[in-house]
Enzyme design. Structure first.
Site, PDB file in Angstrom:
ATOM      1  N   ARG A  70      10.840  11.829   2.647  1.00 28.13           N
ATOM      2  CA  ARG A  70      11.568  10.874   3.484  1.00 28.13           C
ATOM      3  C   ARG A  70      11.925   9.592   2.736  1.00 28.13           C
ATOM      4  O   ARG A  70      12.575   8.713   3.282  1.00 28.13           O
ATOM      5  CB  ARG A  70      10.740  10.559   4.733  1.00 28.13           C
ATOM      6  N   HIS A  81      -8.353   6.089  11.134  1.00 24.46           N
ATOM      7  CA  HIS A  81      -7.671   4.871  10.689  1.00 24.46           C
ATOM      8  C   HIS A  81      -6.150   4.992  10.830  1.00 24.46           C
ATOM      9  O   HIS A  81      -5.472   4.063  11.268  1.00 24.46           O
ATOM     10  CB  HIS A  81      -8.068   4.584   9.233  1.00 24.46           C
ATOM     11  N   PHE A  83      12.687  -0.127  12.194  1.00 25.01           N
ATOM     12  CA  PHE A  83      11.402   0.506  11.885  1.00 25.01           C
ATOM     13  C   PHE A  83      11.611   1.536  10.783  1.00 25.01           C
ATOM     14  O   PHE A  83      12.076   2.649  11.036  1.00 25.01           O
ATOM     15  CB  PHE A  83      10.844   1.169  13.143  1.00 25.01           C
ATOM     16  N   GLU A  87       0.160  -5.660   8.028  1.00 26.51           N
ATOM     17  CA  GLU A  87       0.653  -7.033   7.907  1.00 26.51           C
ATOM     18  C   GLU A  87       2.151  -7.153   8.180  1.00 26.51           C
ATOM     19  O   GLU A  87       2.683  -8.263   8.272  1.00 26.51           O
ATOM     20  CB  GLU A  87       0.336  -7.589   6.515  1.00 26.51           C
ATOM     21  N   PHE A 139       0.863  -1.180   0.000  1.00 27.14           N
ATOM     22  CA  PHE A 139       0.000   0.000   0.000  1.00 27.14           C
ATOM     23  C   PHE A 139       0.901   1.232   0.000  1.00 27.14           C
ATOM     24  O   PHE A 139       1.905   1.264   0.698  1.00 27.14           O
ATOM     25  CB  PHE A 139      -0.922  -0.014   1.220  1.00 27.14           C
ATOM     26  N   VAL A 166       2.375   4.895   6.076  1.00 28.23           N
ATOM     27  CA  VAL A 166       1.016   5.123   6.555  1.00 28.23           C
ATOM     28  C   VAL A 166       0.823   6.639   6.520  1.00 28.23           C
ATOM     29  O   VAL A 166       1.527   7.369   7.222  1.00 28.23           O
ATOM     30  CB  VAL A 166       0.814   4.580   7.987  1.00 28.23           C
ATOM     31  N   ILE A 167      -0.098   7.079   5.685  1.00 29.86           N
ATOM     32  CA  ILE A 167      -0.300   8.514   5.476  1.00 29.86           C
ATOM     33  C   ILE A 167      -1.675   8.899   6.012  1.00 29.86           C
ATOM     34  O   ILE A 167      -2.678   8.254   5.710  1.00 29.86           O
ATOM     35  CB  ILE A 167      -0.163   8.864   3.980  1.00 29.86           C
TER      36      ILE A 167
END
Length: 155
Positions: free
Chosen positions: A128, A89, A114, A59, A23, A82-83
């Protein structure tokens, strides 16, 4: 005289696993390029690197725990993005992903870096992933190279 242990930035002879969330794949692929660049520049054998693609960031922790527990890797690198959107969410996913990745490392004793970006905007993620703010995939790989060597010294 105390013994000082400090990791070397030498990836020779180490086995790495990289988990990448698909994603926001444009970001994930740039992070992967950065991680591979760091590993190969520092002596990793590309035959000793396994890349696992998973559907999304959520996941990543379970996959990291499974890989870390296999005994096949000296270190793992978790990459994805993750935006923030207009719903909560983002908060749930980013929190659980960070906790899960930390747990995978602590539960198995395998260094797990991470490299999952948690940003407010797509522009911040792009910065980034190889533009203005460097490449956090590269940085994550450098971290696990060093920590894997620290662990080797401590045996």
């Amino acid at each position: 005289m105390p013994k000082y242990v400090e990791g070397k930035l030498n990836a020779e002879g180490l086995k790495f696993g990289i988990i990448v969330g698909r994603f926001n794949s444009f970001i994930g692929e740039r992070l992967l390029e950065g991680a591979l660049d760091a590993l190969l520049r520092h002596g990793a054998d590309d035959a000793q690197i396994t890349v696992v693609r998973v559907p999304g960031a959520f996941e990543i922790p379970l996959t990291a725990q499974k890989m870390a527990g296999s005994g096949n890797y000296d270190a793992l690198i978790c990459l994805g993005a993750v935006i923030r959107g207009s719903t909560p969410h983002f908060d749930y996913v980013s929190s659980e992903v960070s906790k899960g990745i930390a747990h995978a490392s602590l539960a198995t004793g395998v260094p797990v870096a991470f490299g999952v970006l948690t940003t407010d905007t797509i522009e911040q993620a792009i910065e980034r992933a190889g533009t203005k703010a460097g490449n956090k995939g590269f940085d994550a790989a450098m971290t696990v190279i060093e920590i894997a060597n620290v662990f080797k010294e401590m045996k």
